[in-house]
Every structure is written in C-alpha cells, then in structure tokens.
Design a protein around this motif. Sequence first.
Motif, PDB file in Angstrom:
ATOM      1  N   GLN A   1     -37.117   3.347   8.494  1.00 36.91           N
ATOM      2  CA  GLN A   1     -35.686   3.526   8.256  1.00 36.91           C
ATOM      3  C   GLN A   1     -35.453   4.751   7.366  1.00 36.91           C
ATOM      4  OE1 GLN A   1     -33.305  -0.257   7.601  1.00 36.91           O
ATOM      5  NE2 GLN A   1     -35.330  -0.861   6.857  1.00 36.91           N
ATOM      6  N   GLU A   2     -34.263   5.298   7.439  1.00 31.24           N
ATOM      7  CA  GLU A   2     -33.861   6.378   6.553  1.00 31.24           C
ATOM      8  C   GLU A   2     -33.664   5.775   5.162  1.00 31.24           C
ATOM      9  OE1 GLU A   2     -33.074   9.459   4.568  1.00 31.24           O
ATOM     10  OE2 GLU A   2     -33.668   9.685   6.670  1.00 31.24           O
ATOM     11  N   MET A   3     -34.421   6.251   4.172  1.00 29.78           N
ATOM     12  CA  MET A   3     -34.452   5.607   2.858  1.00 29.78           C
ATOM     13  C   MET A   3     -33.123   5.655   2.116  1.00 29.78           C
ATOM     14  SD  MET A   3     -38.275   6.233   1.361  1.00 29.78           S
ATOM     15  CE  MET A   3     -38.257   7.989   1.287  1.00 29.78           C
ATOM     16  N   LEU A   4     -32.367   6.716   2.245  1.00 24.31           N
ATOM     17  CA  LEU A   4     -31.143   6.836   1.451  1.00 24.31           C
ATOM     18  C   LEU A   4     -29.931   6.170   2.090  1.00 24.31           C
ATOM     19  CD1 LEU A   4     -31.594  10.450   0.061  1.00 24.31           C
ATOM     20  CD2 LEU A   4     -32.210   8.277  -0.994  1.00 24.31           C
ATOM     21  N   THR A   5     -30.073   5.672   3.324  1.00 21.53           N
ATOM     22  CA  THR A   5     -28.955   4.966   3.951  1.00 21.53           C
ATOM     23  C   THR A   5     -29.270   3.498   4.231  1.00 21.53           C
ATOM     24  OG1 THR A   5     -29.632   5.741   6.148  1.00 21.53           O
ATOM     25  CG2 THR A   5     -27.989   7.065   4.970  1.00 21.53           C
ATOM     26  N   ALA A   6     -30.543   3.138   4.401  1.00 18.45           N
ATOM     27  CA  ALA A   6     -30.915   1.737   4.621  1.00 18.45           C
ATOM     28  C   ALA A   6     -30.728   0.952   3.321  1.00 18.45           C
ATOM     29  CB  ALA A   6     -32.379   1.652   5.063  1.00 18.45           C
ATOM     30  N   GLN A   7     -30.485  -0.338   3.427  1.00 15.21           N
ATOM     31  CA  GLN A   7     -30.348  -1.159   2.224  1.00 15.21           C
ATOM     32  C   GLN A   7     -31.665  -1.258   1.469  1.00 15.21           C
ATOM     33  OE1 GLN A   7     -28.585  -4.724   3.997  1.00 15.21           O
ATOM     34  NE2 GLN A   7     -26.705  -4.224   2.919  1.00 15.21           N
ATOM     35  N   GLY A   8     -32.754  -1.247   2.190  1.00 15.44           N
ATOM     36  CA  GLY A   8     -34.076  -1.331   1.578  1.00 15.44           C
ATOM     37  C   GLY A   8     -35.126  -1.406   2.661  1.00 15.44           C
ATOM     38  N   CYS A   9     -36.374  -1.459   2.261  1.00 12.45           N
ATOM     39  CA  CYS A   9     -37.483  -1.525   3.205  1.00 12.45           C
ATOM     40  C   CYS A   9     -37.471  -2.883   3.911  1.00 12.45           C
ATOM     41  CB  CYS A   9     -38.813  -1.321   2.475  1.00 12.45           C
ATOM     42  SG  CYS A   9     -40.229  -1.191   3.587  1.00 12.45           S
ATOM     43  N   ALA A  10     -37.792  -2.872   5.200  1.00 10.71           N
ATOM     44  CA  ALA A  10     -37.790  -4.097   5.988  1.00 10.71           C
ATOM     45  C   ALA A  10     -39.103  -4.879   5.878  1.00 10.71           C
ATOM     46  CB  ALA A  10     -37.519  -3.760   7.454  1.00 10.71           C
ATOM     47  N   ILE A  11     -40.122  -4.298   5.254  1.00 13.30           N
ATOM     48  CA  ILE A  11     -41.420  -4.957   5.122  1.00 13.30           C
ATOM     49  C   ILE A  11     -41.490  -5.637   3.750  1.00 13.30           C
ATOM     50  CG2 ILE A  11     -43.923  -4.650   5.171  1.00 13.30           C
ATOM     51  CD1 ILE A  11     -42.482  -3.997   7.839  1.00 13.30           C
ATOM     52  N   GLY A  12     -41.590  -6.955   3.760  1.00 13.16           N
ATOM     53  CA  GLY A  12     -41.498  -7.715   2.512  1.00 13.16           C
ATOM     54  C   GLY A  12     -42.803  -8.165   1.901  1.00 13.16           C
ATOM     55  N   THR A  13     -43.931  -7.815   2.526  1.00 16.90           N
ATOM     56  CA  THR A  13     -45.216  -8.241   1.982  1.00 16.90           C
ATOM     57  C   THR A  13     -46.175  -7.063   1.883  1.00 16.90           C
ATOM     58  OG1 THR A  13     -46.045  -8.832   4.183  1.00 16.90           O
ATOM     59  CG2 THR A  13     -45.043 -10.603   2.878  1.00 16.90           C
ATOM     60  N   VAL A  14     -47.171  -7.239   1.032  1.00 20.26           N
ATOM     61  CA  VAL A  14     -48.241  -6.253   0.892  1.00 20.26           C
ATOM     62  C   VAL A  14     -49.556  -7.028   0.839  1.00 20.26           C
ATOM     63  CG1 VAL A  14     -48.012  -6.165  -1.635  1.00 20.26           C
ATOM     64  CG2 VAL A  14     -49.095  -4.266  -0.437  1.00 20.26           C
TER      65      VAL A  14
END
Length: 93
Positions: free
Chosen positions: A9-22
């Motif tokens: 996603q575009e970082m400055l327009t998306a609400q946040g990263c879609a990946i929630g785990t590491v």
Amino acid sequence: MAGCRICKQEMLTAQGCAIGTVHINGKVYPRIKAGDARDFNPSMEEGERCGDCGAMKGFFHHFGCDIERCPVCGMQMISCDCEDVYYEGIGEE
C-alpha cells in the motif's frame, strides 16, 4: 510516494500496514500498533499519523518504520538484535 514492501500500500495514504504479525526466531508475534501503550509514541491522538511511516493511530506501522517497536525485545524493530525476523509478503510479488 513510497509503498510498503510487505503490504504494497501507499504508506502516506493507507491507514496502516495490512500485515499484523511478524515471525521472530520461529514464533509468530502480533505487531505493535501505532499509538499503542507499548509503541514509541503512545500519546498519539485519534486521526494522527506516525511521523515516519504515516500509519494512523490504532493501525500497524509500515515495514522499515523508525518508530515501530519489536514485540519481543522492545527495541526499534529495524535495528533490534532478534534473530530470524520474517514478515509475510517480503519477496512476494
């Protein structure tokens, strides 16, 4: 414009990263959200964006953010000493 390497996603327009785990040292951990009590900036206001990656409060920081904290050791995620760190999406096109 900058795109997140893991959620694309575009970082400055998306609400946040879609990946929630590491994945760290063979275990899966939930990532710490922007503005969370364990985040480097726990006093973010509603609607405020991370000053580095643009994630909004309550959403995950984007890959490579200077402000993201490692859920295992508590240091900066981009420079912590944890071993075998893996995000879903890296290298996948």
